[in-house]
Design an enzyme around this catalytic site. Structure first.
Site, PDB file in Angstrom:
ATOM      1  CG  ASN A 157      -1.854   1.088   1.333  1.00 34.28           C
ATOM      2  OD1 ASN A 157      -1.776   2.038   0.553  1.00 34.28           O
ATOM      3  ND2 ASN A 157      -2.782   0.989   2.274  1.00 34.28           N
TER       4      ASN A 157
ATOM      5  NE  ARG B  25      -6.115   1.981  -0.351  1.00 33.56           N
ATOM      6  CZ  ARG B  25      -6.127   3.082   0.374  1.00 33.56           C
ATOM      7  NH1 ARG B  25      -5.073   3.404   1.100  1.00 33.56           N
ATOM      8  NH2 ARG B  25      -7.177   3.849   0.395  1.00 33.56           N
TER       9      ARG B  25
ATOM     10  CG  HIS C 206     -12.439   4.774   2.801  1.00 29.08           C
ATOM     11  ND1 HIS C 206     -12.983   5.826   3.476  1.00 29.08           N
ATOM     12  CD2 HIS C 206     -11.102   4.890   2.921  1.00 29.08           C
ATOM     13  CE1 HIS C 206     -12.014   6.590   3.972  1.00 29.08           C
ATOM     14  NE2 HIS C 206     -10.857   6.034   3.646  1.00 29.08           N
TER      15      HIS C 206
ATOM     16  NE  ARG D 261      -8.503  13.383   2.380  1.00 34.16           N
ATOM     17  CZ  ARG D 261      -8.642  12.072   2.304  1.00 34.16           C
ATOM     18  NH1 ARG D 261      -9.792  11.542   1.971  1.00 34.16           N
ATOM     19  NH2 ARG D 261      -7.627  11.282   2.565  1.00 34.16           N
TER      20      ARG D 261
ATOM     21  CD  GLU E  94      -8.725   0.179   4.277  1.00 33.38           C
ATOM     22  OE1 GLU E  94      -8.197   0.597   5.319  1.00 33.38           O
ATOM     23  OE2 GLU E  94      -9.018   0.896   3.321  1.00 33.38           O
TER      24      GLU E  94
END
Ligand code: ADP
Length: 606
Positions: free
Chosen positions: A7, A82, A171, A232, A380
């Protein structure tokens, strides 16, 4: 199967070797502070390894070299990468080839901060591991099921198309993983549930998972839309952006930094993006931190209401990510006054939640809450390892011959010796006309007439040898013609089925029961079952194609015995429907692997 999962993000590189079934980590590393003095930190090793480099690529190469060195005694079957943006093109995991790499590069326009680094991860890992499959797992893939109305923004269609503007959602790997974990915990399946998944970490997003499919999600064309996040902004009136450009005189890059890096919890709290600090300061009376916490929770509540409405109800609400898994305070605030939805929080259970390596799901709804409230640990990396392993296995399967010969069984009868004697005379023995494909079975020279309340059918062949029970196997069309309502049954299961009269040359037999419509089935040996990865009495789908038209037979039962020969049996009605004749073949498309096999064009061979 051990998978290396990579990742590559803008602030860290993570790599793990994971056993795909148990989820056990053979090795785990993380490189942080990429911009100043990067270090490789191995799980379980105290001393970080300095990893200086002038570019991201150089740091990455040093990292993978170090990993390959550390892992030289571990057999790795594949590498799962990923990839953040899969655009319109990818709705599931794919084997990475040159065309896929090119597509990921093209999609950099939509994810400039992520896709170029993901691609670099792929290219560098391929240098070190050239001989094993590399698989891309996209953050956007799970959301490819969004309906058009959930995808589009209300802007001119041509401008949207020209710029690839639509909701993609992110996600996805986490939302899908926790939805499955929750369904398992609830002893159900995602396809029977309406779930709202709240991934609350540094990045935050929510998804409405309706019967297994993502139908709404809060992140949009980019990961900037939706919930308030660490840095964000989330949802904002686009008029504000125009206003800022005009009034502050900012460039696009400055606006980008403001919205992506300086807003959200950090912007509101003034103390940074860490929710733990914000909660602590809020409890000490800091007004900005209180407001940050309130705005954050309010936004999640608002989306829960929206998503419950979109799905027409909700069965469980799932909290995951650093905040969702760990913060009782946030869960409490979000779930206040959701009673009208049937979601009632249990304060004690909520406070006591502690997810660990052994406890990955905990419920915190009260006993009488209709909607279940769950905290679920996301993973994940494991999800990527599992999807990669599954794809590798599916690819192996593709190289195996999956075709199954089809035999169309005309109507026939199996008889006991006693019935044979009633029809053909005392001491009569059936005589073989020709052998059948299943060993030991044969078609007989002898035929009988089946008599029903409405009509009769003559010259129906008997199949030998004799059996302990009489059984008459007819098609649906025969049933209507005879006037008999026969159930669909496995061979041998004639209990409580209707009877009929049989007429032979020397007499007649009145059967009290025994007329069935055979359950379509596949005979196979244990070796075939191993090859197809099915077991006795499994129910599968089989696709057959004839004259270019395909037809899938659902509800086909697998029958396994060392005595059998691989063959699917259908009746004449079904053979006619598929325009098949004997000698045709079908392809097993197990419910699980269906989409996967279809994608690879594994089809009927005739
Ligand atoms: P990422 O999205 O980078 O994977 P995580 O899922 O690890 O991030 O979430 C990080 C966030 O989780 C941070 O804001 C951190 O403060 C928050 N967090 C972790 N533990 C707690 C806790 N006990 N209470 C509140 N927030 C927590």
């Amino acid at each position: 199967m051990n998978l290396l999962v990579i990742n590559c993000g803008s602030s860290s590189i993570k790599a793990e070797i994971i056993e795909s079934i148990s989820g056990k980590r053979a090795l785990s590393l993380k490189v942080e502070r990429l911009e100043d003095n990067p270090q490789i930190i191995y799980d379980g090793e105290e001393q970080p390894i300095p990893c200086p480099g002038r570019s991201f690529k150089e740091i990455l190469e040093k990292t993978i070299r170090s990993l390959a060195e550390h892992a030289k005694n571990i057999t790795i079957s594949g590498v799962g990468h990923r990839v953040v943006h899969g655009g319109e093109d990818f709705d599931g995991p794919v084997m990475i080839d040159a065309a896929v790499e090119q597509k990921i590069e093209e999609l950099s326009a939509l994810a400039p901060l992520h896709n170029p680094l993901n691609l670099m991860g792929i290219q560098v890992a391929k240098q070190f591991y050239p001989d094993i499959p590399h698989i891309a797992i996209f953050d956007t893939a799970f959301h490819q099921t969004l309906s058009k109305r959930a995808q589009v923004y209300a802007i001119d269609k041509k401008v949207a198309e020209r710029n690839g503007i639509r909701r993609y959602g992110f996600h996805g790997t986490s939302h899908e993983f926790v939805a499955n974990q929750a369904a398992r915990f609830l002893k159900s399946e995602t396809r029977s549930l309406r779930l709202i998944t709240c991934h609350l970490g540094n990045g935050c997003s929510m998804t409405a998972v309706e019967y297994g499919r993502s139908i709404e999600t809060s992140m949009g064309m980019t990961p900037l839309e939706g919930l308030v996040m660490g840095t964000r902004v989330g949802d904002i009136d686009p008029g504000i952006l125009i206003h800022l450009l005009k009034k502050e005189g900012w460039s696009a890059d400055e606006l980008d930094t403001f919205l992506n890096k300086e807003s959200g919890l950090k912007g509101l709290s003034g103390i940074g993006n860490d929710m733990r600090d914000i909660i602590e300061r809020a409890s000490e009376g800091d007004a900005d931190c209180r407001l940050a916490l309130n705005v954050f929770s309010h936004q999640v509540r608002k989306y829960i209401g929206a998503y419950a409405t979109v799905m027409g109800g909700v069965d469980a609400i799932i909290f995951t990510g650093g905040i969702g898994e760990n913060s009782a305070v946030v869960r409490h605030r979000v779930c206040q006054r959701l009673d009208f939805l049937g979601a009632v929080l249990d304060e004690d259970k909520n406070r006591d939640i502690k997810l660990t390596d052994d406890i990955k799901v905990e419920e915190f709804s009260s006993d009488y809450s209709r909607v279940k409230l769950l905290a679920v640990a996301t993973d994940e990396q494991l999800a990527i390892a599992r999807s990669s392993a599954k794809l590798i296995l599916e690819m192996d399967k593709v190289n195996i011959d999956l075709s199954i010969p089809i035999a169309i069984s005309a109507r026939h009868v199996h008889l006991t010796q006693e019935t044979v004697e009633q029809l053909f005379g005392e001491g009569y023995q059936l005589t073989e006309y020709k052998p059948l494909s299943q060993p030991g079975q044969f078609a007989c020279n002898e035929k009988v007439t089946i008599v029903g309340p409405k009509n009769q059918i003559e010259r129906v062949r008997i199949l030998g040898p004799t059996r302990p029970k009489d059984q008459v196997e007819i098609s649906r069309t025969d049933e209507f013609f005879l006037g008999i309502d026969a159930p669909i049954r496995q061979s041998g299961h004639t209990e409580n089925s209707p009877g009929c009269t049989l007429i032979g040359p020397k007499g007649k037999a009145i059967l009290k029961e025994g007329v069935i419509c055979a359950w379509r089935h596949i005979h196979m040996t244990p070796e075939d079952a191993e090859r197809f990865q099915v077991a006795d009495k499994d129910i599968v789908d089989v696709e057959v194609k004839s004259n270019g038209r395909s037809l899938t037979f659902g509800n086909v039962m697998i029958r396994v015995s060392p005595k059998y020969k691989l063959e699917m049996h259908i009746d004449t009605d079904e053979g006619n429907a598929a325009e098949l004749s004997s000698g045709a073949e079908g392809t097993l498309v197990s419910t699980e692997g269906e989409a996967m096999l279809k994608k690879k064009n594994v089809h009927f061979v005739s």
